[in-house]
Write a protein that holds these residues in place. Structure first.
Motif, mmCIF file in Angstrom:
data_model
loop_
_atom_site.group_PDB
_atom_site.id
_atom_site.type_symbol
_atom_site.label_atom_id
_atom_site.label_comp_id
_atom_site.label_asym_id
_atom_site.label_seq_id
_atom_site.Cartn_x
_atom_site.Cartn_y
_atom_site.Cartn_z
ATOM 1 N N LYS A 2 0.825 -1.225 0.000
ATOM 2 C CA LYS A 2 0.000 0.000 0.000
ATOM 3 C C LYS A 2 0.849 1.262 0.000
ATOM 4 C CE LYS A 2 -3.665 -2.340 2.577
ATOM 5 N NZ LYS A 2 -4.155 -2.614 3.940
ATOM 6 N N ALA A 3 1.995 1.233 0.721
ATOM 7 C CA ALA A 3 2.773 2.455 0.941
ATOM 8 C C ALA A 3 3.237 3.124 -0.359
ATOM 9 C CB ALA A 3 3.964 2.157 1.851
ATOM 10 N N PRO A 4 3.814 2.389 -1.328
ATOM 11 C CA PRO A 4 4.281 3.095 -2.532
ATOM 12 C C PRO A 4 3.146 3.731 -3.329
ATOM 13 C CG PRO A 4 4.452 0.710 -2.809
ATOM 14 C CD PRO A 4 4.151 0.961 -1.365
ATOM 15 N N PHE A 5 1.951 3.142 -3.243
ATOM 16 C CA PHE A 5 0.820 3.744 -3.959
ATOM 17 C C PHE A 5 0.334 5.006 -3.236
ATOM 18 C CE2 PHE A 5 0.786 -0.538 -5.687
ATOM 19 C CZ PHE A 5 0.645 -0.273 -7.044
ATOM 20 N N ALA A 6 0.329 4.962 -1.888
ATOM 21 C CA ALA A 6 -0.068 6.151 -1.122
ATOM 22 C C ALA A 6 0.910 7.289 -1.392
ATOM 23 C CB ALA A 6 -0.114 5.807 0.374
ATOM 24 N N LYS A 7 2.198 6.932 -1.444
ATOM 25 C CA LYS A 7 3.232 7.935 -1.697
ATOM 26 C C LYS A 7 3.079 8.512 -3.114
ATOM 27 C CE LYS A 7 7.592 6.870 -2.545
ATOM 28 N NZ LYS A 7 8.825 6.081 -2.392
ATOM 29 N N ALA A 8 2.891 7.638 -4.093
ATOM 30 C CA ALA A 8 2.784 8.085 -5.489
ATOM 31 C C ALA A 8 1.546 8.947 -5.701
ATOM 32 C CB ALA A 8 2.762 6.886 -6.431
ATOM 33 N N ALA A 9 0.477 8.646 -4.963
ATOM 34 C CA ALA A 9 -0.771 9.408 -5.127
ATOM 35 C C ALA A 9 -0.568 10.883 -4.823
ATOM 36 C CB ALA A 9 -1.864 8.822 -4.234
ATOM 37 N N GLU A 10 0.529 11.220 -4.121
ATOM 38 C CA GLU A 10 0.818 12.624 -3.808
ATOM 39 C C GLU A 10 1.413 13.361 -5.009
ATOM 40 O OE1 GLU A 10 -0.229 13.864 -0.996
ATOM 41 O OE2 GLU A 10 -0.846 11.879 -0.286
ATOM 42 N N HIS A 11 1.984 12.607 -5.998
ATOM 43 C CA HIS A 11 2.611 13.344 -7.109
ATOM 44 C C HIS A 11 2.212 12.884 -8.511
ATOM 45 C CE1 HIS A 11 5.782 10.231 -7.842
ATOM 46 N NE2 HIS A 11 5.697 10.038 -6.541
ATOM 47 N N VAL A 12 1.497 11.793 -8.673
ATOM 48 C CA VAL A 12 1.082 11.418 -10.032
ATOM 49 C C VAL A 12 -0.327 11.945 -10.311
ATOM 50 C CG1 VAL A 12 2.499 9.345 -10.001
ATOM 51 C CG2 VAL A 12 0.063 9.156 -9.438
ATOM 52 N N LYS A 13 -0.624 12.114 -11.609
ATOM 53 C CA LYS A 13 -1.980 12.574 -11.934
ATOM 54 C C LYS A 13 -2.895 11.414 -12.299
ATOM 55 C CE LYS A 13 -0.173 14.075 -16.445
ATOM 56 N NZ LYS A 13 0.199 15.269 -17.220
ATOM 57 N N GLN A 14 -2.302 10.242 -12.524
ATOM 58 C CA GLN A 14 -3.143 9.081 -12.843
ATOM 59 C C GLN A 14 -2.371 7.784 -12.610
ATOM 60 O OE1 GLN A 14 -5.110 7.257 -16.801
ATOM 61 N NE2 GLN A 14 -5.725 9.365 -16.440
ATOM 62 N N PHE A 15 -3.083 6.754 -12.148
ATOM 63 C CA PHE A 15 -2.550 5.391 -12.121
ATOM 64 C C PHE A 15 -3.172 4.611 -13.280
ATOM 65 C CE2 PHE A 15 -2.157 6.385 -7.544
ATOM 66 C CZ PHE A 15 -0.848 5.991 -7.307
ATOM 67 N N ILE A 16 -2.366 3.758 -13.897
ATOM 68 C CA ILE A 16 -2.904 2.835 -14.901
ATOM 69 C C ILE A 16 -2.633 1.422 -14.404
ATOM 70 C CG2 ILE A 16 -2.838 2.054 -17.295
ATOM 71 C CD1 ILE A 16 -1.367 4.746 -17.938
ATOM 72 N N SER A 17 -3.676 0.646 -14.190
ATOM 73 C CA SER A 17 -3.496 -0.735 -13.759
ATOM 74 C C SER A 17 -3.496 -1.626 -15.003
ATOM 75 C CB SER A 17 -4.628 -1.133 -12.800
ATOM 76 O OG SER A 17 -4.309 -2.344 -12.166
ATOM 77 N N VAL A 18 -2.339 -2.230 -15.276
ATOM 78 C CA VAL A 18 -2.207 -3.086 -16.462
ATOM 79 C C VAL A 18 -2.382 -4.535 -16.017
ATOM 80 C CG1 VAL A 18 -0.746 -3.760 -18.406
ATOM 81 C CG2 VAL A 18 -0.631 -1.421 -17.513
ATOM 82 N N GLU A 19 -3.406 -5.189 -16.525
ATOM 83 C CA GLU A 19 -3.751 -6.516 -16.023
ATOM 84 C C GLU A 19 -4.205 -7.449 -17.144
ATOM 85 O OE1 GLU A 19 -6.216 -6.615 -12.448
ATOM 86 O OE2 GLU A 19 -6.153 -4.430 -12.361
ATOM 87 N N LEU A 20 -4.002 -8.746 -16.931
ATOM 88 C CA LEU A 20 -4.591 -9.770 -17.796
ATOM 89 C C LEU A 20 -5.882 -10.259 -17.142
ATOM 90 C CD1 LEU A 20 -1.522 -9.732 -18.712
ATOM 91 C CD2 LEU A 20 -1.815 -12.130 -19.271
ATOM 92 N N SER A 21 -6.729 -9.293 -16.782
ATOM 93 C CA SER A 21 -8.033 -9.627 -16.198
ATOM 94 C C SER A 21 -8.958 -8.464 -16.501
ATOM 95 C CB SER A 21 -7.919 -9.826 -14.685
ATOM 96 O OG SER A 21 -7.806 -8.564 -14.040
ATOM 97 N N MET A 22 -10.207 -8.598 -16.124
ATOM 98 C CA MET A 22 -11.164 -7.522 -16.390
ATOM 99 C C MET A 22 -11.017 -6.373 -15.402
ATOM 100 S SD MET A 22 -12.669 -8.202 -19.152
ATOM 101 C CE MET A 22 -13.935 -6.936 -19.194
ATOM 102 N N GLY A 23 -9.962 -6.413 -14.589
ATOM 103 C CA GLY A 23 -9.721 -5.332 -13.632
ATOM 104 C C GLY A 23 -9.949 -5.826 -12.225
#
Lengths: 220, 353
Positions: B287-308
């Motif tokens: 969880k920590a790297p995503f919480a940290k990144a949420a402070e400076h990125v404008k979007q996350f892209i989740s790349v998956e071999l599933s419907m999400g």
């Protein structure tokens, strides 16, 4: 390219490089003869097989003999209905890609009597010193005996395909020569060729006899 | 020792042997059958047991038996087979038994296909069977990691007395890469709870997942979740790639992370500040790297071999502070670097594909 027989069978341990070598060998044959076929008789592995190169074979006007189910989403160890063309059509040069280990070699049982009868075939044992279960000469002798027992056919030669995938350096191939020669000596079979990625040929051409350049079937 | 050229499936099997596993039970299914085939060849030569069970259900219960005796043991399967093992996984959790399980995923649901997939993410990260429990879920993205995380899986399973699962996919299982098998293996811990015979010197150990007194069962569940808290604190693993100055962050594991890394490099060449967060443990989720990144990125892209599926964990970890979009292929298909690159370009422009 060395003197060829009408039928050439590539057998060996699972993942030893049979498919790539078989395809490249067929391409080389086709450059000199009009009627060449590749038979994908792999009943072991539904991934990474000769049928994946269907388009490349069609481009070169090489017949592909393979199960209708091969490469599909149906995991059925089926044999192609036209596989008897390998033995029946004696105007055609056939390159046969056999599945890995003794399990894969079981398919030869059906072809062995006709192939032995015609007596115009080579069956080559593909070895790679960098595969964990064929690292030693003793390992290779074991695999050889198992395949011959399952297929009902004796080998006629050894192919050294020692490689570490994309990390292969000329040194890896040179280091494998003593191993390959020992396998040949212990089995009493000739070392037919040493196959390497095409880009390694310049570095090795003067040091290894019967070098065979491979263009890779698929890269990822 | 020199490197060897191995399939991902073979690397798991050899690494398990190196980790001290001498008992393998399984039932063949594409695309993981090489694990069983390798064990069938190797185990008899080293005094181990390879047994092709009559079904996946039988195999997972054999794992229960050997784990009860305190020995390192494993089974492997692919998606439909893991569903069959679901009951056994729950029983293993209820009995606090260490076990090592491999899922080389294929497209689903149902019998689905035989090509790679990551659509068992929910199943594995949320437990897989019935009841309140977790498994430690490890997601390798190279053949080398298939080997290393196998050893780690056995160690974590013993340490926390629970199941550790490798969640790979058909590509990881089938691809061949050079591997170093110089793997460090720690001495397994003592297992005083194991049913190894009392020598008439102690009380019987009983391995059981049945607990009919509700007050007792509640206590067991609460205690198990106290242990999970320690795991969430101490065992989280992930890789951050070019994240320092990122405006866009990709979340991807396994083969999707490999494809995404190529896309990140391409986008960087175009001047787009994009990075990758690659969870290596899917549970516990990093969880920590995503919480940290949420402070400076404008979007996350989740790349998956599933419907999400992982996208939900990305949203939870980033507390939905910025949009999270999905870039995916399913059914045995794999996103191309080009597809991921297009998603990156769109995200950088602030748009959504």
């Amino acid at each position: 390219m060395m003197k060829h027989k009408r039928v050439t069978l590539f057998c060996g341990h699972y993942g030893s490089g049979k498919t790539n070598i078989a395809l490249n060998y067929a391409y080389a044959l086709r450059s000199r003869y009009p009627k060449v076929a590749v038979a994908d008789l792999d009943i072991v592995n539904p991934y990474f097989r000769a049928k994946d190169s269907m388009a490349e074979l069609a481009d070169r006007d090489i017949r592909l003999i393979c199960s209708a189910y091969a490469g599909g989403n149906l995991d059925i160890p089926a044999l192609p209905q036209d596989m008897y063309a390998i033995t029946d059509d004696r105007d055609m040069l056939s390159v046969v890609d056999v599945g890995g280990d003794d399990r894969g070699a079981l398919v030869l049982g059906r072809l062995a009597p006709a192939l032995r009868d015609e007596n115009d075939y080579d069956m080559w044992l593909v070895i790679n010193r960098y595969r964990p279960l064929t690292r030693t000469v003793a390992d290779c002798l074991e695999v050889k005996a198992e395949i011959e027992a399952a297929g009902g056919m004796p080998f006629t030669g050894v192919i050294n395909n020692s490689n570490l995938g994309r990390e292969t350096e000329p040194g890896h191939v040179l280091d494998s020569m003593a191993y390959a020669e020992a396998v040949a000596a212990k089995t009493g079979l000739p070392l037919v060729m040493t196959s390497v990625k095409a880009d390694l040929v310049p570095a090795l051409a003067n040091q290894i006899e019967n070098l065979f350049a491979l263009s890779l079937q698929k890269t990822y | 020792m020199d490197k060897v050229l191995m399939k991902g499936n073979e690397a798991i099997a050899e690494a398990a042997i190196i980790a001290g596993c001498r008992h393998y039970f399984g039932y063949p299914i594409t695309p993981q059958t090489e694990i069983a085939a390798y064990m069938a060849k190797r185990m008899p030569k080293i005094g181990g047991t390879f047994l092709q069970a009559e079904s996946e259900i039988a195999a997972i219960n054999m794992v229960y038996g050997v784990a009860s005796a305190g020995l390192r043991v494993m089974t492997s399967s692919s998606s439909p087979g893991i569903s069959l093992k679901g009951e056994g996984l729950s029983y293993l959790a209820g009995a606090d038994l260490p076990s090592f399980v491999v899922n080389v995923q294929r497209g689903g649901p149902g019998l689905g296909g035989i090509q790679p997939s990551q659509s068992d993410y929910f199943q594995s990260t949320r437990g897989g069977g019935h009841g309140d429990y977790h498994m430690i879920v490890l997601a390798p993205y190279s053949v080398q990691e298939m080997a290393e995380l196998t050893v780690k899986g056995f160690e974590l399973a013993d340490k926390y007395r629970m199941t550790a699962m490798i969640l790979a996919d058909g590509t990881m299982g089938q691809m061949m890469e050079p591997v170093s098998l110089d793997l460090q293996v720690a001495e397994p811990p003592q297992k005083p709870w194991a049913t190894t015979g009392t020598n008439l010197s102690r009380k019987h150990n009983i391995i059981n997942s049945l607990s009919l007194v509700p007050e007792e069962l509640e206590k067991l569940n609460v205690a198990r979740y106290e242990r999970y808290k320690i795991i969430e604190r101490d065992e989280v693993r992930y890789e951050e790639y070019r994240m320092e100055d990122a405006d866009v962050a990709i979340a991807a594991f396994g083969i999707a992370a490999r494809v995404s890394k190529n896309a990140v490099d391409e986008a960087r060449k175009m001047g787009i500040k994009v990075g990758l967060i690659r969870p290596i443990t899917l549970w516990p989720f990093p969880k920590a790297p995503f919480a940290k990144a949420a402070e400076h990125v404008k979007q996350f892209i989740s790349v998956e071999l599933s419907m999400g599926q992982m996208i939900e964990d990305v949203k939870l970890a980033s507390e939905c502070k910025v949009p999270v979009t999905l870039c995916n292929r399913v059914g045995g298909m794999i996103p191309t670097p080009k597809q991921v690159l297009e998603a990156i370009v769109a995200a950088d422009k602030g748009g959504k594909l």
